[in-house]
Design an enzyme around this catalytic site. Structure first.
Site, PDB file in Angstrom:
ATOM      1  N   SER A  94       0.811  -1.207   0.000  1.00  0.00           N
ATOM      2  CA  SER A  94       0.000   0.000   0.000  1.00  0.00           C
ATOM      3  C   SER A  94       0.852   1.268   0.000  1.00  0.00           C
ATOM      4  CB  SER A  94      -0.956  -0.026   1.198  1.00  0.00           C
ATOM      5  OG  SER A  94      -1.848   1.059   1.173  1.00  0.00           O
ATOM      6  N   ASP A 237      -2.142   6.282  -3.408  1.00  0.00           N
ATOM      7  CA  ASP A 237      -1.004   5.551  -2.852  1.00  0.00           C
ATOM      8  C   ASP A 237      -0.686   4.398  -3.799  1.00  0.00           C
ATOM      9  OD1 ASP A 237      -3.362   4.216  -2.337  1.00  0.00           O
ATOM     10  OD2 ASP A 237      -2.739   3.476  -0.376  1.00  0.00           O
ATOM     11  N   ASP A 239      -1.333   1.180  -4.029  1.00  0.00           N
ATOM     12  CA  ASP A 239      -2.343   0.231  -4.498  1.00  0.00           C
ATOM     13  C   ASP A 239      -3.658   0.916  -4.836  1.00  0.00           C
ATOM     14  OD1 ASP A 239      -2.965   0.789  -1.831  1.00  0.00           O
ATOM     15  OD2 ASP A 239      -3.825  -1.191  -1.482  1.00  0.00           O
ATOM     16  N   ASP A 241      -5.984   2.602  -3.232  1.00  0.00           N
ATOM     17  CA  ASP A 241      -7.213   2.539  -2.449  1.00  0.00           C
ATOM     18  C   ASP A 241      -7.436   3.820  -1.646  1.00  0.00           C
ATOM     19  OD1 ASP A 241      -5.334   2.218  -0.442  1.00  0.00           O
ATOM     20  OD2 ASP A 241      -6.282   0.457   0.463  1.00  0.00           O
TER      21      ASP A 241
END
Length: 452
Positions: A94, A237, A239, A241
């Protein structure tokens, strides 16, 4: 749980997160799931392919078929798992620095696994009790090429395309060299926006900026917004999300502020929203204004998801929830954090107002945050002991749901150990900047003094 933190397993690749450990997690998860197929995906990190290969092999060794999704944002992976009704292993760290990687496990409903299931998997990891497929039971591995395209198509059907297109917006986009670089530029252009990008080439070294979308990492995006007269900047970020915003003048918008603005639009009287214990007074004020209920949980997506599910079971309506780091849930859409969707919901607010006007009512508070690194468990213990001693000396009753939070009415301070990095985190907020700074400094100095 000893292995799974507030958002999966993370560690420095090859040290805190070894190939052998990823193999054990994959085999344990596939053993507990006991299904015919498992999905495996990753973000752009340099160790992503290595760990994804190992995870796929570990799952396959139990006798399950594996769908290889390649590089995809977390919300695209969760969508695939839900649509196909199969669990997933996602290799991502992440927002962590590039040397980190991690493992996130997703259920057949497309939602991160609940604590109870994670505890079962953890037990198998620790005891190394794995299903072993016979030679004639090993299934095929299939490359899936349409995951990102299908995800974007669903996004487009889930937001107000007409309102956004009519606003004729220019969007400056920073996907942080992460998986969102493969989906978000296409998505916002398909919404009718003019899109200008920075850090939009997938690269696990994160050469342009670090993955976490915090103010000190977004100077280039702020400059891009200002230089191009963009209406808004959107940062993800690694990933994708999360979504953090920059206003039309190139000013950083704190995640607590954008959460409050989105919540004010989404919440109605009688609704409930869920936030972590580091919740801003901004969201408290919104709930008071509209007559909604605010529920607090320990920090981490898993805890928020669990509470939303419990509220649903009680018949409560939960149109929005999340944390002030840009990770916002719109549960009626899907019970996952989706940076591209969050960004589109913010664009809907810009139909009749500028970004600065949208967030202006929620900027009367000031925030201070510290991250104190520790090098050993003994040092961590000393730090937390010092924090506890300091908290007990203060004229406020601590909330201990996750660390120690002290509320003073005009301000609050929270200290807690990170669930994903070797750090003690301090958060403070106040109506006056000096007040927030003083509260943060007090507990920071107490912790630092304990190390001498």
């Amino acid at each position: 749980m000893d292995i799974f933190g507030s958002s999966g397993v993370r560690g420095v690749a090859g040290k805190g997160l070894s190939p052998e450990f990823v193999l054990r997690i994959a085999r344990a998860a596939a053993t507990v799931w006991d299904v015919d197929r498992v999905a495996v995906a990753r973000d752009t990190r340099t160790t992503g392919q290595l760990f994804a290969n190992i995870a796929a092999g570990g799952a396959a060794s139990t006798g399950t078929a594996v769908d290889r999704l390649g590089i995809a944002p977390t919300p695209a992976v969760t969508r695939y798992c839900e649509v196909e009704s199969l669990p997933g292993i996602l290799i991502t760290a992440s927002h962590n620095p590039p040397q980190y990687n991690g493992v996130k496990l997703i259920g057949t409903d497309g939602i991160e696994l609940p604590v109870r299931t994670l505890e079962r998997i953890e037990e198998h990891v620790l005891t190394e009790q794995f299903t072993i497929g016979e030679w004639n039971e090993i299934e095929e591995t299939t490359q899936i090429e349409t995951v990102n395209d299908d995800y974007v198509e669903e996004l487009l059907a889930s937001v107000d395309r007409e309102t956004i297109a009519d606003a004729n917006l220019t969007v400056a986009l920073d996907p942080a060299h992460g998986a969102g670089a493969l989906t978000s530029p296409e998505f916002y252009r398909a919404l009718g926006c003019s899109v200008i990008t920075v850090n939009a080439q997938p690269d696990g070294h994160f050469p342009g900026r670090m993955s976490e979308p915090v103010k000190e990492h977004l100077e280039d995006l702020c400059t891009l917004v200002e230089a191009t007269d963009a209406d808004v900047g959107i940062a993800h970020d690694g990933d994708a999300d999360r979504a953090i915003f920059i206003d039309e003048d190139g000013n950083y918008i704190d995640g607590d502020t954008s959460l409050a603005a989105l919540a004010a639009e989404a919440l109605s009287k009688g609704d409930t929203t869920v936030a972590a214990v580091n919740v801003s007074q901004r969201l408290v004020d919104v709930c008071d204004d509209v007559g909604a209920t605010l529920e607090l949980t320990p920090i981490g997506a898993t805890n928020i998801i669990t509470r939303i599910k419990e509220l649903w079971a009680e018949g409560q309506t939960v149109p929005i929830s999340g944390e002030g780091n840009g990770g916002i849930f719109f549960p009626n859409y899907r019970l996952v954090r989706d940076g591209a969707y969050i960004g589109a919901k913010f664009l809907e607010l810009l139909a009749d107002s500028t970004a600065s006007e949208v967030v202006a009512p929620y900027q009367s508070y000031h925030n201070v945050r510290y991250n104190i690194e520790y090098r050993s468990e003994s040092q961590r213990s000393k730090m937390l002991a010092a924090a506890e001693t300091y908290v007990e000396s203060q004229d406020a009753t601590p909330n201990t749901i996750d660390g120690y939070r002290l509320d003073y009415g005009d301000a609050w301070v929270l200290v807690r150990p990170s669930g994903t990095e070797p750090k003690i985190r301090i958060y403070a907020e106040g109506r006056e900047a000096d007040r927030a700074q003083s509260l943060a400094d007090g507990i920071h100095d107490a912790i630092m003094s304990a190390q001498h």
